[in-house]
Structure formats: structure tokens, C-alpha cells
Design an enzyme around this catalytic site. Structure first.
Site, mmCIF file in Angstrom:
data_model
loop_
_atom_site.group_PDB
_atom_site.id
_atom_site.type_symbol
_atom_site.label_atom_id
_atom_site.label_comp_id
_atom_site.label_asym_id
_atom_site.label_seq_id
_atom_site.Cartn_x
_atom_site.Cartn_y
_atom_site.Cartn_z
ATOM 1 N N LYS A 159 -76.215 90.615 57.673
ATOM 2 C CA LYS A 159 -77.649 90.470 57.430
ATOM 3 C C LYS A 159 -77.929 90.660 55.954
ATOM 4 O O LYS A 159 -77.140 91.344 55.304
ATOM 5 C CB LYS A 159 -78.472 91.465 58.256
ATOM 6 C CG LYS A 159 -77.976 92.906 58.296
ATOM 7 C CD LYS A 159 -77.831 93.721 57.050
ATOM 8 C CE LYS A 159 -79.009 93.887 56.146
ATOM 9 N NZ LYS A 159 -78.670 94.749 54.951
ATOM 10 N N TYR A 247 -84.271 96.320 58.508
ATOM 11 C CA TYR A 247 -84.146 97.183 59.695
ATOM 12 C C TYR A 247 -85.526 97.516 60.262
ATOM 13 O O TYR A 247 -85.691 97.639 61.477
ATOM 14 C CB TYR A 247 -83.382 98.470 59.348
ATOM 15 C CG TYR A 247 -81.944 98.195 59.051
ATOM 16 C CD1 TYR A 247 -81.014 98.046 60.076
ATOM 17 C CD2 TYR A 247 -81.500 98.016 57.743
ATOM 18 C CE1 TYR A 247 -79.695 97.750 59.800
ATOM 19 C CE2 TYR A 247 -80.185 97.715 57.459
ATOM 20 C CZ TYR A 247 -79.292 97.578 58.496
ATOM 21 O OH TYR A 247 -77.990 97.259 58.226
HETATM 22 P P1 NDP Z 1 -70.724 95.278 47.731
HETATM 23 O O1 NDP Z 1 -71.365 95.060 46.411
HETATM 24 O O2 NDP Z 1 -70.140 96.612 48.000
HETATM 25 O O3 NDP Z 1 -69.559 94.202 47.942
HETATM 26 C C1 NDP Z 1 -69.817 92.840 47.898
HETATM 27 C C2 NDP Z 1 -68.483 92.106 47.792
HETATM 28 O O4 NDP Z 1 -68.785 90.711 47.786
HETATM 29 C C3 NDP Z 1 -67.721 92.388 46.504
HETATM 30 O O5 NDP Z 1 -66.852 93.464 46.591
HETATM 31 C C4 NDP Z 1 -66.983 91.089 46.298
HETATM 32 O O6 NDP Z 1 -65.812 91.137 47.112
HETATM 33 C C5 NDP Z 1 -67.890 90.033 46.918
HETATM 34 N N1 NDP Z 1 -68.615 89.276 45.880
HETATM 35 C C6 NDP Z 1 -68.417 87.954 45.622
HETATM 36 N N2 NDP Z 1 -69.218 87.558 44.634
HETATM 37 C C7 NDP Z 1 -69.947 88.634 44.248
HETATM 38 C C8 NDP Z 1 -70.937 88.827 43.245
HETATM 39 N N3 NDP Z 1 -71.338 87.829 42.437
HETATM 40 N N4 NDP Z 1 -71.452 90.059 43.090
HETATM 41 C C9 NDP Z 1 -71.065 91.071 43.891
HETATM 42 N N5 NDP Z 1 -70.123 90.945 44.864
HETATM 43 C C10 NDP Z 1 -69.565 89.737 45.037
HETATM 44 O O7 NDP Z 1 -71.799 94.882 48.832
HETATM 45 P P2 NDP Z 1 -71.904 95.411 50.338
HETATM 46 O O8 NDP Z 1 -70.547 95.504 50.910
HETATM 47 O O9 NDP Z 1 -72.769 96.602 50.361
HETATM 48 O O10 NDP Z 1 -72.738 94.229 51.024
HETATM 49 C C11 NDP Z 1 -72.116 93.021 51.445
HETATM 50 C C12 NDP Z 1 -72.907 92.424 52.610
HETATM 51 O O11 NDP Z 1 -72.936 93.361 53.674
HETATM 52 C C13 NDP Z 1 -74.368 92.091 52.318
HETATM 53 O O12 NDP Z 1 -74.734 90.956 53.047
HETATM 54 C C14 NDP Z 1 -75.122 93.296 52.837
HETATM 55 O O13 NDP Z 1 -76.455 93.014 53.184
HETATM 56 C C15 NDP Z 1 -74.279 93.638 54.041
HETATM 57 N N6 NDP Z 1 -74.389 95.050 54.416
HETATM 58 C C16 NDP Z 1 -74.712 95.339 55.705
HETATM 59 C C17 NDP Z 1 -74.842 96.629 56.108
HETATM 60 C C18 NDP Z 1 -75.169 96.931 57.523
HETATM 61 O O14 NDP Z 1 -75.412 98.097 57.845
HETATM 62 N N7 NDP Z 1 -75.154 95.935 58.414
HETATM 63 C C19 NDP Z 1 -74.663 97.743 55.172
HETATM 64 C C20 NDP Z 1 -74.259 97.335 53.847
HETATM 65 C C21 NDP Z 1 -74.143 96.022 53.495
HETATM 66 P P3 NDP Z 1 -64.362 90.917 46.466
HETATM 67 O O15 NDP Z 1 -64.260 91.904 45.343
HETATM 68 O O16 NDP Z 1 -63.421 91.146 47.580
HETATM 69 O O17 NDP Z 1 -64.361 89.492 45.967
#
Ligand code: NDP
Length: 404
Positions: A159, A247
């Protein structure tokens, strides 16, 4: 009244209705300094990698490619996939080759099942991958979903579903064309407290619902749109509403069991704060429902923390605080049926979500949190911004489309 019945039915049968929907985007008046570009990030602080690779438990286990190895993937989702009945991590997709190797080794994912973003389309030829779980910044959800469907894979997408209702519609259409499953990772539908709250509200445990209040807020530390994608318009949309505030949107819908028929909203973007050059800091909205109930939703990246849901009815009040966290939920009813509730361990929501997804893939069971639900929510987000931008109350059709 037929009007109420049709709105209530949309909550439960959104999939059937959404086939006829058209786009009515209401973009926020925000400026972006960049375009959305994929970028690998370092291993997040405090990432928990398994000491020994998890084992595949069943022959019919669904092989999942995790797309994006960020904080949520590494700290919440991947460590819990072993708790799901028939899912295993069969591939990884990342923009950071060192992290990809380190995480791949820890999870026992072979080197030839570790993909860079530019190689993503090659997953079509990889039979170890049945499905992808997209855990990327929002801007990439639509593109990777559509490409995964083109590769013949099922999709579980984080989401918010996408940046706009138009993107959601394209994702749904791509899934239909490919005849593959699309699920949005709305984990609260698999979390015992929220599931019990839905049941209680259906059974009128607080009487007729008059007022719903939700607040999902926190105060972000110093950052900029270049440093943190959540503060970047091109990557995240308008800000807290699409992220934490979603949420509250979801809660107001599944606790009321109704679609709103109007939204009036305000946004706040403080001047001179480097965090909020591209996104809003606060969003507040008031919804009205055909039943006469009202919902008041607040969400912020710049206020003291809150994760709160409340439903006040004619006979009592349901209070959830915290309401939608990973763990630690508390819930009680005050009033005529006063009592505390402890319906189960909230942390089962992660495995429960995956079990729901894999049952749909293996057994053909329906998806509860489908693409139409994600689309519905994007429509409400767009209506919220449209109201804030124009200063007017936006009237809504039963499917969430703006009537003007
Ligand atoms: P993070 O910033 O921790 O990680 C995002 C990952 O996406 C990065 O580590 C990277 O992976 C990849 N990525 C690719 N391009 C980009 C960019 N331009 N900028 C930043 N990251 C990029 O985010 P989250 O893990 O917190 O969030 C990711 C998704 O999960 C979102 O859609 C968020 O809404 C969702 N989420 C859902 C939650 C829930 O409770 N359902 C809670 C938290 C997040 P890599 O380094 O491997 O390439």
C-alpha cells in the site's frame, strides 16, 4: 434505502462494480523537484538477517520474488514468511548488488535468482517464481505490477496501491489480461484486533454508528525529498495521507461498513521547512456517510505520535489505541457493553496476509483486499486533495468517484 444499500454493497463487492469505473484524478497542488528513479539503498540500520536460511515447507509452496529490499521488506516481511503455510522466498530484486548478495546468502536464494531492476523482465523465464511481492516506493508499484503480470506472475503489492486512480485501473486491467491474482497488502484485514472490530461493528456492539475518529501521525526527523522518498512528491504523492493516513481511511471504511458520500478536507504545508517542500505535513478530512454517521480523519508527519481509532455509537464507544500497529494493539468498548478485548496475537497479520494470497493462487479463493479496494482508496485520496485544493465539499458516487 437503496442509496445506502448500494454504498454498503460496494464495500463488500467492489470487484464486481469496479469493472465499469472511469478515471477522475484529482492531483494535489504540489511541486516535485525530481522524476521517480529507481535507486538501490544500503542495508537498513538494524536489519535482521536469518542465521540459517529458512526451509521450504510444502511442495505446493508459492515461490515469491521480493522486489525492493528496504526496511519493511527486511525487518517485517521477510523474517515472517516462514510463518506462512505455503510461501517461500524464491528470488530477490534489488538495486544494490552488495546487499542483494548478502541478503541472498542469508535467505538461501541462489545467485541466479537474484535480479537487478533492469533484469526484472527476465523473471518471465524463471519457473521458481510464481508471484512477486512489490515493496518499493509507491511511484514504482504500477510499473512493476504491470511488468510482473506481463511475465505471467501473480502480484502482492504494498500500500498505497499506486500514485493515482488511473495507475490503479491500469494495474487491474493488466491483471485481468494476464489472468493473474492482484492483492494489495492491507495487513489489518488479517490482524485479529481489526478483524474483531469489524465483526463488532457489523453486530452493532456500540449501537448505531454516529462518529468515527482516526489519527495516524508522527513527527519526522530532519530530512529532505532527496534523502527520503516519503517526502518526495514524485515517489510518494502528497505525503502522510497515502502512507500512514491510509490506515485511517481503511479503518473508517471497514468499521463503518459504508462508503462516504462527501469529503471536505484541509491540508497544511508549512513554509520554509525542508521536510515539506514537496508534500503536505498534515491532512485533515471530514466524511459524511449516507447513514448520517460522520468520520473525522487526521494524519501528519509533523505532530506528536498517534495511531488511534474510535467509533462512537448510540450505546457505546469502541476505542483502538494503538489501532493498526505491527503489534501491541489495545481495544475496548466503553458504555453499555463495556469490556476489553484480546482477540489474538497481532503479529499473525503478516503470515495471514500471505496465506490469503497463496490460497487465492493455489485454491482460487477470492481476494479480500483486491485491486478494486486499492483503487477505491486512491479515489478517496484524490477527492480529499480536490476538496482541500478547492475549499469545497466533494460529493462522491458510491464507488468513490467524484461527482463535483
Ligand atoms: P524503504 O525506504 O525502507 O525501502 C525502499 C526500498 O525500495 C529501498 O531499499 C530500495 O530497495 C527500493 N528503491 C528503489 N528505488 C528507490 C528510490 N528511488 N528511493 C528509495 N528506495 C528505492 O521503504 P519501506 O520499506 O518503508 O517502504 C516500501 C514500501 O512498503 C512502500 O510501498 C510502503 O508504503 C510500504 N510499507 C508498508 C508498510 C505496512 O505496514 N504495510 C510499512 C512500511 C512500508 P533496494 O535497495 O533493494 O533497491
Amino acid at each position: 434505502m437503496p442509496h445506502i444499500i448500494s454504498r454498503r454493497s460496494f464495500i463488500g463487492t467492489s470487484g464486481a462494480l469496479a469493472a465499469t469505473l472511469t478515471t477522475t484524478a484529482g492531483a494535489a497542488s504540489l511541486q516535485s523537484s525530481t522524476t521517480a528513479r529507481l535507486k538501490g539503498l544500503p542495508l537498513p540500520a538494524g536489519a535482521r538477517l536469518p542465521a540459517t536460511p529458512p526451509r521450504r515447507k510444502r511442495d505446493d509452496s508459492v515461490g515469491i520474488a521480493i522486489v525492493g529490499l528496504g526496511g519493511y521488506a527486511l525487518n517485517q516481511i521477510m523474517p515472517r514468511i516462514e510463518q506462512a503455510q505455503r510461501a517461500h522466498i524464491s528470488a530477490l530484486v534489488s538495486g544494490n548488488p552488495e546487499k542483494l548478495a548478502q541478503v541472498g546468502t542469508a535467505y538461501g536464494v541462489p545467485a541466479d535468482a537474484r535480479y537487478a531492476y533492469e533484469d526484472f523482465d527476465r523473471i518471465a523465464a524463471d519457473d521458481r517464481i510464481d508471484a512477486v511481492y512489490i515493496i518499493l516506493p509507491t511511484a514504482f508499484h504500477a510499473d512493476f505490477t504491470i511488468r510482473a503480470f506481463a511475465a505471467g506472475k501473480h502480484v502482492l503489492c504494498e500500500k498505497p496501491m499506486a500514485l493515482s486512480s488511473a495507475e490503479c485501473e491500469a494495474m487491474i486491467a493488466a491483471g485481468r489480461r494476464a489472468n493473474r491474482t492482484l492483492m494489495i497488502a492491507y495487513r489489518c484485514h488479517f490482524e485479529p484486533y481489526n478483524v474483531e472490530a469489524m465483526r463488532l461493528m457489523r453486530e452493532r456492539a456500540v449501537g448505531a454508528i454516529r462518529l468515527i475518529r482516526t489519527d495516524q501521525s508522527y513527527r519526522a526527523g530532519p530530512t529532505t525529498p532527496a534523502q527520503n522518498w516519503r517526502f518526495n512528491r514524485a515517489l510518494a504523492g502528497g505525503g502522510p495521507l497515502e502512507d500512514y493516513g491510509l490506515y485511517g481511511v481503511q479503518s473508517a471504511l471497514y468499521l463503518s461498513g459504508e462508503m462516504p458520500d462527501s469529503i471536505s478536507a484541509t491540508t497544511f504545508q508549512p513554509k520554509g521547512d525542508p521536510r515539506f517542500t514537496e508534500i503536505f505535513a498534515h491532512v485533515g478530512a471530514q466524511w459524511t456517510f449516507p447513514s448520517g454517521a460522520v468520520a473525522q480523519l487526521a494524519t501528519a508527519y509533523d505532530s506528536a505520535g498517534a495511531n488511534f481509532g474510535q467509533v462512537r455509537g448510540t450505546d457505546g464507544t469502541l476505542i483502538m489505541d494503538p489501532a493498526t500497529s505491527y503489534s501491541g494493539q489495545r481495544m475496548r468498548i466503553e458504555g453499555r457493553n463495556a469490556r476489553d478485548f484480546t482477540p489474538g496475537d497481532p503479529t499473525v497479520q503478516f503470515a495471514g496476509q500471505l496465506d490469503h494470497f497463496t490460497s487465492a493462487i493455489r485454491d482460487g479463493t477470492p481476494i479480500l483486499t483486491d485491486g478494486e479496494m486499492g483503487l477505491r482508496d486512491l479515489r478517496l485520496i484524490e477527492a480529499t486533495y480536490a476538496s482541500a485544493r478547492t475549499g469545497r465539499t466533494v460529493r462522491l458516487a458510491p464507488d468513490g468517484r467524484m461527482l463535483g
